[in-house]
Design a protein around this motif. Sequence first.
Motif, mmCIF file in Angstrom:
data_model
loop_
_atom_site.group_PDB
_atom_site.id
_atom_site.type_symbol
_atom_site.label_atom_id
_atom_site.label_comp_id
_atom_site.label_asym_id
_atom_site.label_seq_id
_atom_site.Cartn_x
_atom_site.Cartn_y
_atom_site.Cartn_z
ATOM 1 N N ALA A 19 0.830 -1.212 0.000
ATOM 2 C CA ALA A 19 0.000 0.000 0.000
ATOM 3 C C ALA A 19 0.861 1.257 0.000
ATOM 4 C CB ALA A 19 -0.937 -0.005 1.208
ATOM 5 N N ARG A 20 1.977 1.229 0.727
ATOM 6 C CA ARG A 20 2.887 2.394 0.741
ATOM 7 C C ARG A 20 3.452 2.656 -0.652
ATOM 8 N NH1 ARG A 20 4.560 3.471 6.251
ATOM 9 N NH2 ARG A 20 4.165 1.649 7.529
ATOM 10 N N VAL A 21 3.932 1.588 -1.287
ATOM 11 C CA VAL A 21 4.525 1.741 -2.616
ATOM 12 C C VAL A 21 3.465 2.209 -3.608
ATOM 13 C CG1 VAL A 21 5.623 0.516 -4.535
ATOM 14 C CG2 VAL A 21 6.369 0.085 -2.189
ATOM 15 N N LYS A 22 2.288 1.605 -3.545
ATOM 16 C CA LYS A 22 1.202 2.000 -4.444
ATOM 17 C C LYS A 22 0.882 3.480 -4.281
ATOM 18 C CE LYS A 22 -3.681 1.171 -5.413
ATOM 19 N NZ LYS A 22 -4.888 0.443 -5.035
ATOM 20 N N ARG A 23 0.725 3.922 -3.043
ATOM 21 C CA ARG A 23 0.403 5.327 -2.791
ATOM 22 C C ARG A 23 1.466 6.248 -3.364
ATOM 23 N NH1 ARG A 23 1.572 6.378 2.971
ATOM 24 N NH2 ARG A 23 3.628 6.483 2.024
ATOM 25 N N ASP A 24 2.741 5.951 -3.097
ATOM 26 C CA ASP A 24 3.818 6.834 -3.527
ATOM 27 C C ASP A 24 4.002 6.821 -5.042
ATOM 28 O OD1 ASP A 24 4.222 7.523 -0.885
ATOM 29 O OD2 ASP A 24 5.815 6.047 -0.581
ATOM 30 N N VAL A 25 3.900 5.650 -5.654
ATOM 31 C CA VAL A 25 4.034 5.580 -7.114
ATOM 32 C C VAL A 25 2.864 6.283 -7.781
ATOM 33 C CG1 VAL A 25 3.968 4.017 -9.101
ATOM 34 C CG2 VAL A 25 5.482 3.514 -7.186
ATOM 35 N N ILE A 67 -10.696 -6.529 -1.523
ATOM 36 C CA ILE A 67 -9.908 -5.544 -2.273
ATOM 37 C C ILE A 67 -10.401 -4.127 -1.994
ATOM 38 C CG2 ILE A 67 -9.426 -4.691 -4.602
ATOM 39 C CD1 ILE A 67 -9.195 -7.639 -5.440
ATOM 40 N N VAL A 68 -11.712 -3.951 -1.959
ATOM 41 C CA VAL A 68 -12.260 -2.628 -1.646
ATOM 42 C C VAL A 68 -11.782 -2.169 -0.265
ATOM 43 C CG1 VAL A 68 -14.391 -1.386 -1.099
ATOM 44 C CG2 VAL A 68 -14.274 -2.796 -3.160
ATOM 45 N N LEU A 69 -11.798 -3.069 0.698
ATOM 46 C CA LEU A 69 -11.409 -2.708 2.061
ATOM 47 C C LEU A 69 -9.907 -2.442 2.191
ATOM 48 C CD1 LEU A 69 -13.718 -5.215 3.939
ATOM 49 C CD2 LEU A 69 -13.945 -2.724 3.919
ATOM 50 N N ILE A 70 -9.064 -3.280 1.582
ATOM 51 C CA ILE A 70 -7.620 -3.063 1.731
ATOM 52 C C ILE A 70 -7.126 -1.899 0.879
ATOM 53 C CG2 ILE A 70 -7.122 -5.438 2.429
ATOM 54 C CD1 ILE A 70 -6.055 -5.998 -0.357
ATOM 55 N N SER A 71 -7.883 -1.518 -0.142
ATOM 56 C CA SER A 71 -7.446 -0.398 -0.984
ATOM 57 C C SER A 71 -7.394 0.909 -0.192
ATOM 58 C CB SER A 71 -8.360 -0.243 -2.201
ATOM 59 O OG SER A 71 -9.643 0.197 -1.803
ATOM 60 N N TRP A 72 -8.122 0.970 0.895
ATOM 61 C CA TRP A 72 -8.112 2.184 1.715
ATOM 62 C C TRP A 72 -6.731 2.437 2.310
ATOM 63 C CZ3 TRP A 72 -11.215 6.148 1.815
ATOM 64 C CH2 TRP A 72 -11.061 7.093 2.814
ATOM 65 N N LEU A 73 -5.942 1.389 2.523
ATOM 66 C CA LEU A 73 -4.617 1.557 3.127
ATOM 67 C C LEU A 73 -3.732 2.491 2.329
ATOM 68 C CD1 LEU A 73 -3.772 -2.105 4.193
ATOM 69 C CD2 LEU A 73 -4.470 -0.231 5.683
ATOM 70 N N SER A 74 -3.866 2.470 0.996
ATOM 71 C CA SER A 74 -3.001 3.310 0.166
ATOM 72 C C SER A 74 -3.367 4.787 0.260
ATOM 73 C CB SER A 74 -3.019 2.839 -1.286
ATOM 74 O OG SER A 74 -4.315 2.928 -1.817
ATOM 75 N N ARG A 75 -4.445 5.100 0.973
ATOM 76 C CA ARG A 75 -4.827 6.504 1.170
ATOM 77 C C ARG A 75 -4.274 7.075 2.476
ATOM 78 N NH1 ARG A 75 -10.999 6.738 -1.119
ATOM 79 N NH2 ARG A 75 -10.622 5.352 -2.861
ATOM 80 N N LEU A 76 -3.690 6.214 3.305
ATOM 81 C CA LEU A 76 -3.171 6.663 4.588
ATOM 82 C C LEU A 76 -1.735 7.141 4.445
ATOM 83 C CD1 LEU A 76 -4.430 3.726 6.859
ATOM 84 C CD2 LEU A 76 -5.601 5.873 6.342
ATOM 85 N N ASP A 77 -1.371 8.183 5.204
ATOM 86 C CA ASP A 77 0.034 8.583 5.205
ATOM 87 C C ASP A 77 0.822 7.613 6.091
ATOM 88 O OD1 ASP A 77 -0.210 9.387 7.921
ATOM 89 O OD2 ASP A 77 -0.681 11.445 7.347
ATOM 90 N N ASP A 78 2.145 7.735 6.066
ATOM 91 C CA ASP A 78 2.982 6.768 6.779
ATOM 92 C C ASP A 78 2.663 6.701 8.263
ATOM 93 O OD1 ASP A 78 4.295 5.836 4.576
ATOM 94 O OD2 ASP A 78 6.105 7.027 4.871
ATOM 95 N N ALA A 79 2.467 7.866 8.887
ATOM 96 C CA ALA A 79 2.206 7.871 10.326
ATOM 97 C C ALA A 79 0.909 7.135 10.644
ATOM 98 C CB ALA A 79 2.145 9.311 10.845
ATOM 99 N N GLU A 80 -0.120 7.382 9.843
ATOM 100 C CA GLU A 80 -1.406 6.736 10.093
ATOM 101 C C GLU A 80 -1.343 5.247 9.758
ATOM 102 O OE1 GLU A 80 -6.047 8.052 9.845
ATOM 103 O OE2 GLU A 80 -4.710 8.703 8.227
ATOM 104 N N LEU A 81 -0.603 4.916 8.713
ATOM 105 C CA LEU A 81 -0.444 3.511 8.349
ATOM 106 C C LEU A 81 0.300 2.759 9.454
ATOM 107 C CD1 LEU A 81 -1.154 1.532 6.102
ATOM 108 C CD2 LEU A 81 0.945 2.187 4.938
ATOM 109 N N ASP A 82 1.337 3.391 10.007
ATOM 110 C CA ASP A 82 2.064 2.772 11.118
ATOM 111 C C ASP A 82 1.172 2.616 12.338
ATOM 112 O OD1 ASP A 82 4.379 2.584 9.630
ATOM 113 O OD2 ASP A 82 5.256 4.428 10.424
#
Length: 197
Positions: A110-116, A163-178
């Motif tokens: 999700a981090r890589v997807k968001r940044d790319v 997939i719909v539920l996990i796709s939300w992870l790519s919308r979180l910033d690093d701090a929130e994802l952590d």
Amino acid sequence: MSGYPDKPSGHVSGSVKGRRADAQRNRERILHAARELVHEPGELKLNAVAKACGIGQGTLYRHFPTREDLLAEVYRREMDELVAEAPRLLEIHPPLEALAAWFDRVAAYARVKRDVFAAVEAGTWRDLAAHSLGPIGEAVELLLAAGREAGSVRADAEARDVIVLISWLSRLDDAELDARGSRLLSILVDGLRARRP
């Protein structure tokens, strides 16, 4: 002549194999550096990637003529690794544990997807997203099907829902994802768990 297939055997000389191995190592180094640098603030610069790898810009451009080519390959590699992880995890864990472990890997993806996706043009990220939906959906379905068969995953769980539920992870910033990523995914695993009568 050195570097060309020998005529009847099709054998390729060692110098060509060595160059191919060097080229493959360079490609791997470029992708690794780009994956790390895409997280840095600001636009990913190809010269920064080349410098991080200790290679010339000409070498980088031979592998990836444009920044978007490089970023698209970083994303594809991450997606391919995520998809390949599903059957591997099923070989060593019961289905629900494999699903939970796969979700841990989803957070890195999700981090890589968001940044790319933030760094490439809209048309490119739409193409990448469309391409990844099938393989990721197949990986999710593989994990869910194993869980349904074992009786540990609810019968009505569908890959598209996950997939719909996990796709939300790519919308979180690093701090929130952590802070929230693991908890959100564990809630999702609990929601997928089969209820015992």
